[in-house]
Motif scaffolding. Sequence first.
Motif, PDB file in Angstrom:
ATOM      1  N   SER A  81     -10.159   4.509  -6.476  1.00 31.89           N
ATOM      2  CA  SER A  81     -10.952   5.637  -6.964  1.00 31.89           C
ATOM      3  C   SER A  81     -11.274   6.587  -5.815  1.00 31.89           C
ATOM      4  CB  SER A  81     -12.234   5.149  -7.641  1.00 31.89           C
ATOM      5  OG  SER A  81     -12.961   4.323  -6.772  1.00 31.89           O
ATOM      6  N   ASN A  82     -11.316   6.045  -4.595  1.00 31.68           N
ATOM      7  CA  ASN A  82     -11.506   6.865  -3.389  1.00 31.68           C
ATOM      8  C   ASN A  82     -10.353   6.575  -2.436  1.00 31.68           C
ATOM      9  OD1 ASN A  82     -14.093   8.013  -4.049  1.00 31.68           O
ATOM     10  ND2 ASN A  82     -14.947   5.968  -3.717  1.00 31.68           N
ATOM     11  N   PRO A  83      -9.260   7.352  -2.528  1.00 32.68           N
ATOM     12  CA  PRO A  83      -8.125   7.109  -1.638  1.00 32.68           C
ATOM     13  C   PRO A  83      -8.543   7.145  -0.163  1.00 32.68           C
ATOM     14  CG  PRO A  83      -7.537   8.646  -3.359  1.00 32.68           C
ATOM     15  CD  PRO A  83      -9.024   8.451  -3.444  1.00 32.68           C
ATOM     16  N   ILE A  84      -7.808   6.404   0.654  1.00 34.92           N
ATOM     17  CA  ILE A  84      -8.093   6.338   2.092  1.00 34.92           C
ATOM     18  C   ILE A  84      -7.313   7.462   2.775  1.00 34.92           C
ATOM     19  CG2 ILE A  84      -8.011   4.913   4.166  1.00 34.92           C
ATOM     20  CD1 ILE A  84      -7.787   2.478   2.183  1.00 34.92           C
ATOM     21  N   PRO A  85      -8.021   8.471   3.318  1.00 36.90           N
ATOM     22  CA  PRO A  85      -7.311   9.606   3.926  1.00 36.90           C
ATOM     23  C   PRO A  85      -6.652   9.236   5.254  1.00 36.90           C
ATOM     24  CG  PRO A  85      -9.688   9.910   4.111  1.00 36.90           C
ATOM     25  CD  PRO A  85      -9.472   8.655   3.328  1.00 36.90           C
ATOM     26  N   SER A 110      -6.809  10.673   8.036  1.00 32.20           N
ATOM     27  CA  SER A 110      -7.723  10.772   9.179  1.00 32.20           C
ATOM     28  C   SER A 110      -8.448   9.435   9.416  1.00 32.20           C
ATOM     29  CB  SER A 110      -8.731  11.905   8.981  1.00 32.20           C
ATOM     30  OG  SER A 110      -9.451  11.709   7.777  1.00 32.20           O
ATOM     31  N   ASP A 111      -8.830   8.734   8.339  1.00 28.86           N
ATOM     32  CA  ASP A 111      -9.473   7.422   8.496  1.00 28.86           C
ATOM     33  C   ASP A 111      -8.493   6.392   9.047  1.00 28.86           C
ATOM     34  OD1 ASP A 111     -11.713   8.604   7.433  1.00 28.86           O
ATOM     35  OD2 ASP A 111     -11.805   7.328   5.637  1.00 28.86           O
ATOM     36  N   LEU A 112      -7.266   6.450   8.603  1.00 32.51           N
ATOM     37  CA  LEU A 112      -6.253   5.508   9.099  1.00 32.51           C
ATOM     38  C   LEU A 112      -6.007   5.729  10.592  1.00 32.51           C
ATOM     39  CD1 LEU A 112      -3.713   5.818   6.147  1.00 32.51           C
ATOM     40  CD2 LEU A 112      -5.260   3.894   6.587  1.00 32.51           C
ATOM     41  N   LYS A 113      -5.895   6.988  10.982  1.00 31.83           N
ATOM     42  CA  LYS A 113      -5.645   7.318  12.390  1.00 31.83           C
ATOM     43  C   LYS A 113      -6.844   6.981  13.281  1.00 31.83           C
ATOM     44  CE  LYS A 113      -3.806  11.164  13.471  1.00 31.83           C
ATOM     45  NZ  LYS A 113      -3.483  12.569  13.614  1.00 31.83           N
ATOM     46  N   ALA A 114      -8.044   6.954  12.710  1.00 31.04           N
ATOM     47  CA  ALA A 114      -9.255   6.701  13.505  1.00 31.04           C
ATOM     48  C   ALA A 114      -9.525   5.207  13.723  1.00 31.04           C
ATOM     49  CB  ALA A 114     -10.461   7.340  12.822  1.00 31.04           C
ATOM     50  N   ASP A 115      -8.822   4.347  13.029  1.00 34.04           N
ATOM     51  CA  ASP A 115      -9.067   2.912  13.148  1.00 34.04           C
ATOM     52  C   ASP A 115      -8.229   2.336  14.285  1.00 34.04           C
ATOM     53  OD1 ASP A 115      -8.822   0.049  12.821  1.00 34.04           O
ATOM     54  OD2 ASP A 115      -9.732   0.319  10.839  1.00 34.04           O
ATOM     55  N   PRO A 116      -8.861   1.903  15.410  1.00 35.14           N
ATOM     56  CA  PRO A 116      -8.105   1.407  16.560  1.00 35.14           C
ATOM     57  C   PRO A 116      -7.286   0.153  16.242  1.00 35.14           C
ATOM     58  CG  PRO A 116     -10.491   1.376  16.999  1.00 35.14           C
ATOM     59  CD  PRO A 116     -10.285   1.933  15.639  1.00 35.14           C
ATOM     60  N   HIS A 117      -7.789  -0.689  15.329  1.00 32.72           N
ATOM     61  CA  HIS A 117      -7.042  -1.895  14.965  1.00 32.72           C
ATOM     62  C   HIS A 117      -5.731  -1.526  14.268  1.00 32.72           C
ATOM     63  CE1 HIS A 117      -6.399  -6.094  13.935  1.00 32.72           C
ATOM     64  NE2 HIS A 117      -6.034  -5.664  12.723  1.00 32.72           N
ATOM     65  N   SER A 134      -1.602  12.966   1.786  1.00 35.76           N
ATOM     66  CA  SER A 134      -1.759  12.252   3.066  1.00 35.76           C
ATOM     67  C   SER A 134      -2.846  11.178   2.976  1.00 35.76           C
ATOM     68  CB  SER A 134      -2.063  13.224   4.208  1.00 35.76           C
ATOM     69  OG  SER A 134      -1.008  14.137   4.376  1.00 35.76           O
ATOM     70  N   ASP A 135      -2.603  10.215   2.092  1.00 28.86           N
ATOM     71  CA  ASP A 135      -3.591   9.148   1.921  1.00 28.86           C
ATOM     72  C   ASP A 135      -2.941   7.897   1.330  1.00 28.86           C
ATOM     73  OD1 ASP A 135      -3.186   9.591  -0.811  1.00 28.86           O
ATOM     74  OD2 ASP A 135      -5.112  10.575  -1.126  1.00 28.86           O
ATOM     75  N   ILE A 136      -3.732   6.834   1.239  1.00 30.35           N
ATOM     76  CA  ILE A 136      -3.316   5.635   0.524  1.00 30.35           C
ATOM     77  C   ILE A 136      -4.151   5.599  -0.747  1.00 30.35           C
ATOM     78  CG2 ILE A 136      -3.304   3.116   0.502  1.00 30.35           C
ATOM     79  CD1 ILE A 136      -2.765   3.185   3.493  1.00 30.35           C
ATOM     80  N   ALA A 137      -3.470   5.604  -1.888  1.00 32.18           N
ATOM     81  CA  ALA A 137      -4.190   5.682  -3.156  1.00 32.18           C
ATOM     82  C   ALA A 137      -3.797   4.579  -4.145  1.00 32.18           C
ATOM     83  CB  ALA A 137      -3.963   7.043  -3.808  1.00 32.18           C
ATOM     84  N   LEU A 149       0.875  -1.175   0.000  1.00 34.26           N
ATOM     85  CA  LEU A 149       0.000   0.000   0.000  1.00 34.26           C
ATOM     86  C   LEU A 149       0.907   1.218   0.000  1.00 34.26           C
ATOM     87  CD1 LEU A 149      -2.638  -1.092   2.656  1.00 34.26           C
ATOM     88  CD2 LEU A 149      -2.997  -0.867   0.186  1.00 34.26           C
ATOM     89  N   LEU A 150       0.718   2.082  -0.958  1.00 33.67           N
ATOM     90  CA  LEU A 150       1.553   3.269  -1.067  1.00 33.67           C
ATOM     91  C   LEU A 150       0.885   4.427  -0.347  1.00 33.67           C
ATOM     92  CD1 LEU A 150       3.960   4.832  -2.247  1.00 33.67           C
ATOM     93  CD2 LEU A 150       2.540   5.285  -4.241  1.00 33.67           C
TER      94      LEU A 150
END
Length: 181
Positions: A158-162, A164-171, A40-43, A32-33
């Motif tokens: 098509s919708n990169p993962i920002p 903020s979403d990565l930081k919000a995932d406790p796992h 600031s995302d994974i695209a 994952l890049l």
Amino acid sequence: MIVDLDPTADSAETTDGLWTCHRDTKAGDLILLYRSRPKSDIAYLMEARSGAKIWREYPINTPTLKQYGKQVDDFFSDPINFEYAQRYVPIFEDPNFDDMLESLDAPKIPPRFKKLQKEFDQLRQDVNVALGYDPILETAGEWEGSWACDYVPRFKFSNPIPRSDLKADPHLIKHWAGTPR
């Protein structure tokens, strides 16, 4: 989109992909890049075509520009070296100095900068010799000595993962060391 990351691009349009990676990366691993600022995302999802290897373009112990800059700063922090360099102060105070520096990458240095360039080159060569380098040192690229892998792009989200979403995932925070902080 950058052609080298476009999974639909014709291989004739792309360059050989080499990217920094974790030292444990093996051929076939999926990657994952994460794009840092401003995105600031994974695209992208990429596949490693090789295991990790040390990225070398220059001989071992060739400093990067950042390492070299620190060594030069340390060199001039010594009062004896600083006093020696004072004879070159007129170079740096010359109102044409910045223009001359910008012209160093040009195919031909304008005649009005020839004397200034000669004095600057002499200072640089003297410092290089004092630091134990070849007088006409080439610095290595920023990633020199890093782990790198050959890669091939496999998918563009098509919708990169920002971030903020990565930081919000406790796992992810608990189990993935790559979670952006």
